[in-house]
Design a protein around this motif. Sequence first.
Motif, PDB file in Angstrom:
ATOM      1  N   LEU A 131     -10.070 -13.924   4.993  1.00 32.17           N
ATOM      2  CA  LEU A 131      -8.947 -13.171   4.444  1.00 32.17           C
ATOM      3  C   LEU A 131      -8.965 -13.342   2.930  1.00 32.17           C
ATOM      4  O   LEU A 131      -9.014 -14.472   2.431  1.00 32.17           O
ATOM      5  CB  LEU A 131      -7.628 -13.681   5.030  1.00 32.17           C
ATOM      6  CG  LEU A 131      -7.546 -13.650   6.561  1.00 32.17           C
ATOM      7  CD1 LEU A 131      -6.208 -14.196   7.045  1.00 32.17           C
ATOM      8  CD2 LEU A 131      -7.749 -12.224   7.090  1.00 32.17           C
ATOM      9  N   GLU A 132      -8.985 -12.223   2.213  1.00 24.51           N
ATOM     10  CA  GLU A 132      -8.983 -12.273   0.744  1.00 24.51           C
ATOM     11  C   GLU A 132      -7.561 -12.073   0.239  1.00 24.51           C
ATOM     12  O   GLU A 132      -6.935 -11.051   0.518  1.00 24.51           O
ATOM     13  CB  GLU A 132      -9.882 -11.180   0.152  1.00 24.51           C
ATOM     14  CG  GLU A 132     -11.338 -11.392   0.458  1.00 24.51           C
ATOM     15  CD  GLU A 132     -12.270 -10.532  -0.410  1.00 24.51           C
ATOM     16  OE1 GLU A 132     -11.778  -9.773  -1.272  1.00 24.51           O
ATOM     17  OE2 GLU A 132     -13.485 -10.626  -0.200  1.00 24.51           O
ATOM     18  N   ILE A 133      -7.088 -13.053  -0.506  1.00 21.59           N
ATOM     19  CA  ILE A 133      -5.732 -12.984  -1.058  1.00 21.59           C
ATOM     20  C   ILE A 133      -5.867 -13.122  -2.562  1.00 21.59           C
ATOM     21  O   ILE A 133      -6.583 -14.011  -3.043  1.00 21.59           O
ATOM     22  CB  ILE A 133      -4.859 -14.097  -0.436  1.00 21.59           C
ATOM     23  CG1 ILE A 133      -4.743 -13.826   1.070  1.00 21.59           C
ATOM     24  CG2 ILE A 133      -3.474 -14.143  -1.073  1.00 21.59           C
ATOM     25  CD1 ILE A 133      -4.770 -15.025   1.926  1.00 21.59           C
TER      26      ILE A 133
ATOM     27  N   LEU B 266     -13.743 -19.070  -3.893  1.00 22.19           N
ATOM     28  CA  LEU B 266     -13.158 -18.395  -5.056  1.00 22.19           C
ATOM     29  C   LEU B 266     -14.044 -17.190  -5.362  1.00 22.19           C
ATOM     30  O   LEU B 266     -15.267 -17.321  -5.455  1.00 22.19           O
ATOM     31  CB  LEU B 266     -13.141 -19.321  -6.285  1.00 22.19           C
ATOM     32  CG  LEU B 266     -12.356 -20.632  -6.184  1.00 22.19           C
ATOM     33  CD1 LEU B 266     -12.424 -21.392  -7.514  1.00 22.19           C
ATOM     34  CD2 LEU B 266     -10.893 -20.381  -5.784  1.00 22.19           C
ATOM     35  N   LYS B 267     -13.437 -16.032  -5.515  1.00 19.56           N
ATOM     36  CA  LYS B 267     -14.205 -14.850  -5.926  1.00 19.56           C
ATOM     37  C   LYS B 267     -13.918 -14.587  -7.391  1.00 19.56           C
ATOM     38  O   LYS B 267     -12.784 -14.232  -7.756  1.00 19.56           O
ATOM     39  CB  LYS B 267     -13.804 -13.621  -5.096  1.00 19.56           C
ATOM     40  CG  LYS B 267     -14.192 -13.747  -3.626  1.00 19.56           C
ATOM     41  CD  LYS B 267     -14.018 -12.430  -2.892  1.00 19.56           C
ATOM     42  CE  LYS B 267     -15.184 -11.482  -3.118  1.00 19.56           C
ATOM     43  NZ  LYS B 267     -15.111 -10.295  -2.222  1.00 19.56           N
ATOM     44  N   ILE B 268     -14.931 -14.789  -8.231  1.00 23.52           N
ATOM     45  CA  ILE B 268     -14.729 -14.626  -9.683  1.00 23.52           C
ATOM     46  C   ILE B 268     -14.542 -13.149 -10.001  1.00 23.52           C
ATOM     47  O   ILE B 268     -15.359 -12.307  -9.612  1.00 23.52           O
ATOM     48  CB  ILE B 268     -15.923 -15.179 -10.487  1.00 23.52           C
ATOM     49  CG1 ILE B 268     -16.208 -16.643 -10.110  1.00 23.52           C
ATOM     50  CG2 ILE B 268     -15.657 -15.035 -11.993  1.00 23.52           C
ATOM     51  CD1 ILE B 268     -17.393 -17.242 -10.854  1.00 23.52           C
TER      52      ILE B 268
ATOM     53  N   VAL C 281     -11.567  -9.302   4.593  1.00 21.19           N
ATOM     54  CA  VAL C 281     -10.543  -8.259   4.600  1.00 21.19           C
ATOM     55  C   VAL C 281      -9.510  -8.581   3.521  1.00 21.19           C
ATOM     56  O   VAL C 281      -9.084  -9.731   3.394  1.00 21.19           O
ATOM     57  CB  VAL C 281      -9.877  -8.178   5.998  1.00 21.19           C
ATOM     58  CG1 VAL C 281      -8.695  -7.216   5.987  1.00 21.19           C
ATOM     59  CG2 VAL C 281     -10.891  -7.754   7.059  1.00 21.19           C
ATOM     60  N   ASN C 282      -9.129  -7.576   2.747  1.00 25.49           N
ATOM     61  CA  ASN C 282      -8.115  -7.763   1.704  1.00 25.49           C
ATOM     62  C   ASN C 282      -6.718  -7.735   2.308  1.00 25.49           C
ATOM     63  O   ASN C 282      -6.385  -6.837   3.076  1.00 25.49           O
ATOM     64  CB  ASN C 282      -8.228  -6.646   0.657  1.00 25.49           C
ATOM     65  CG  ASN C 282      -9.524  -6.728  -0.113  1.00 25.49           C
ATOM     66  OD1 ASN C 282      -9.706  -7.600  -0.949  1.00 25.49           O
ATOM     67  ND2 ASN C 282     -10.455  -5.837   0.202  1.00 25.49           N
ATOM     68  N   ILE C 283      -5.916  -8.701   1.936  1.00 28.74           N
ATOM     69  CA  ILE C 283      -4.541  -8.766   2.424  1.00 28.74           C
ATOM     70  C   ILE C 283      -3.608  -8.393   1.266  1.00 28.74           C
ATOM     71  O   ILE C 283      -3.700  -8.965   0.187  1.00 28.74           O
ATOM     72  CB  ILE C 283      -4.224 -10.205   2.920  1.00 28.74           C
ATOM     73  CG1 ILE C 283      -5.174 -10.609   4.057  1.00 28.74           C
ATOM     74  CG2 ILE C 283      -2.768 -10.349   3.351  1.00 28.74           C
ATOM     75  CD1 ILE C 283      -5.042  -9.795   5.319  1.00 28.74           C
TER      76      ILE C 283
ATOM     77  N   VAL D  97     -19.943  -9.222   4.559  1.00 24.64           N
ATOM     78  CA  VAL D  97     -19.556  -7.942   3.966  1.00 24.64           C
ATOM     79  C   VAL D  97     -18.060  -7.975   3.670  1.00 24.64           C
ATOM     80  O   VAL D  97     -17.315  -8.706   4.316  1.00 24.64           O
ATOM     81  CB  VAL D  97     -19.846  -6.746   4.917  1.00 24.64           C
ATOM     82  CG1 VAL D  97     -21.334  -6.574   5.165  1.00 24.64           C
ATOM     83  CG2 VAL D  97     -19.085  -6.875   6.237  1.00 24.64           C
ATOM     84  N   GLU D  98     -17.666  -7.174   2.673  1.00 22.19           N
ATOM     85  CA  GLU D  98     -16.237  -6.995   2.431  1.00 22.19           C
ATOM     86  C   GLU D  98     -15.850  -5.601   2.904  1.00 22.19           C
ATOM     87  O   GLU D  98     -16.492  -4.614   2.545  1.00 22.19           O
ATOM     88  CB  GLU D  98     -15.887  -7.141   0.941  1.00 22.19           C
ATOM     89  CG  GLU D  98     -14.400  -6.864   0.681  1.00 22.19           C
ATOM     90  CD  GLU D  98     -13.943  -7.125  -0.765  1.00 22.19           C
ATOM     91  OE1 GLU D  98     -14.783  -7.474  -1.617  1.00 22.19           O
ATOM     92  OE2 GLU D  98     -12.730  -6.968  -1.014  1.00 22.19           O
ATOM     93  N   ALA D  99     -14.817  -5.529   3.736  1.00 13.78           N
ATOM     94  CA  ALA D  99     -14.326  -4.236   4.210  1.00 13.78           C
ATOM     95  C   ALA D  99     -13.452  -3.615   3.120  1.00 13.78           C
ATOM     96  O   ALA D  99     -12.556  -4.270   2.589  1.00 13.78           O
ATOM     97  CB  ALA D  99     -13.515  -4.427   5.489  1.00 13.78           C
TER      98      ALA D  99
ATOM     99  N   VAL E  67      -9.948 -16.621  -2.453  1.00 11.76           N
ATOM    100  CA  VAL E  67      -9.026 -16.196  -3.513  1.00 11.76           C
ATOM    101  C   VAL E  67      -9.711 -15.061  -4.274  1.00 11.76           C
ATOM    102  O   VAL E  67     -10.760 -15.258  -4.891  1.00 11.76           O
ATOM    103  CB  VAL E  67      -8.696 -17.345  -4.491  1.00 11.76           C
ATOM    104  CG1 VAL E  67      -7.582 -16.915  -5.434  1.00 11.76           C
ATOM    105  CG2 VAL E  67      -8.290 -18.590  -3.734  1.00 11.76           C
ATOM    106  N   ASP E  68      -9.124 -13.866  -4.187  1.00  7.18           N
ATOM    107  CA  ASP E  68      -9.715 -12.669  -4.800  1.00  7.18           C
ATOM    108  C   ASP E  68      -9.301 -12.565  -6.264  1.00  7.18           C
ATOM    109  O   ASP E  68      -8.244 -13.061  -6.645  1.00  7.18           O
ATOM    110  CB  ASP E  68      -9.207 -11.443  -4.028  1.00  7.18           C
ATOM    111  CG  ASP E  68     -10.161 -10.261  -4.103  1.00  7.18           C
ATOM    112  OD1 ASP E  68     -11.147 -10.326  -4.856  1.00  7.18           O
ATOM    113  OD2 ASP E  68      -9.903  -9.268  -3.397  1.00  7.18           O
ATOM    114  N   ASP E  69     -10.145 -11.913  -7.061  1.00  4.17           N
ATOM    115  CA  ASP E  69      -9.859 -11.670  -8.491  1.00  4.17           C
ATOM    116  C   ASP E  69      -9.549 -12.978  -9.215  1.00  4.17           C
ATOM    117  O   ASP E  69      -8.666 -13.024 -10.083  1.00  4.17           O
ATOM    118  CB  ASP E  69      -8.686 -10.681  -8.655  1.00  4.17           C
ATOM    119  CG  ASP E  69      -8.936  -9.346  -7.952  1.00  4.17           C
ATOM    120  OD1 ASP E  69     -10.112  -9.058  -7.637  1.00  4.17           O
ATOM    121  OD2 ASP E  69      -7.979  -8.606  -7.720  1.00  4.17           O
TER     122      ASP E  69
END
Length: 284
Positions: free
Chosen positions: A149-151, A200-202, A117-119, A58-60, A179-181
Amino acid sequence: RSKEEGKGRHTTFDESMNQHIQERLALESDLRHALSNDELTLCYQPIVSLVDGRLVGVEALARWHHPRLGPIAPTRFVNIAEEAGLSISLDYWVLRTASKQMGIWNQQLATPLSVSVNISTRQFQRTDLDKAVQMILSESQLSAKHLTLEITEGVMMQDPHGAASILQRLKALGVQIAVDDFGTGYSSMAYLSNLPLDTLKIDRSFISHMIEHKENAAIVEAIIHLARALSLKVTSEGVETAEQAAALRDLNCQQAQGYLFARPLTVLQMEQLFQQQASHRRAA
Ligand code: C2E
Ligand code: MG
Ligand code: MG
Ligand code: MG
């Protein structure tokens, strides 16, 4: 035009500027208050396997319901937090709350899940982020490998050398890095292969238009190939239709997140989902 009119306009402009600044300051102070009084909440959005449909994590996602203004969009309050110097407290709160919650859930679940978690920019550039993460892990029941950790790509690419050393210290704790976005930040391929990454998150913008616009589908395909070459996992963001999911499955994308599978859910809704899944397993 008379002098008076000109003056009038000027005053109106100043007043609206002033009002804007006042509102902004009020929001900053409300956010500071909300942070120290636990008025923020977290939602959790399922991330699923496109291979077998199973929940993998899950993504918080933070939520702020302002007492007078109602819900404030996360991009807005994350921005306010950055500018007001509150983003470190915000990220810290999210990290701690999400890690504790997933630690508790994993004690109860047959198969442990991971929580992302988004940083924020500031938090990532802070030199002691690894210390903070280590402390939070020691306070929670969550094992490091279940924390991602999503950066964002943009933040990493601002200073790839600095990013590499921060990421190495984080990886040493055993956490995962996503890697977010991805696709929006002009990554240098050379740097990408030097960073200790896992996923990698597209970015949703490519997924949203991949059916109507062939160029977007081509970019998605190229990212999936790149990820495979670098031994990284891929998660597609913002999957809203069955057609998109099928196309992504054909391209061998392993994981997806989006309204097609689930919206961001409250703690209670997540627990109902866990119960449904457990009873399906018992029935099967
Ligand atoms: P993000 O990290 O890329 O998160 C994904 C966003 O896409 C979330 O928006 C989610 O609700 C939305 N989304 C997911 N699936 C779909 C879909 O199928 N269609 C559409 N249209 N949207 C979908 P949200 O919750 O509004 O958050 C927006 C951004 O705000 C996040 O983007 C992230 O950058 C930031 N953010 C949210 N929570 C936090 C937080 O706790 N800390 C930090 N630092 N940033 C956060
Ligand atoms: Mg994210
Ligand atoms: Mg994202
Ligand atoms: Mg995004």
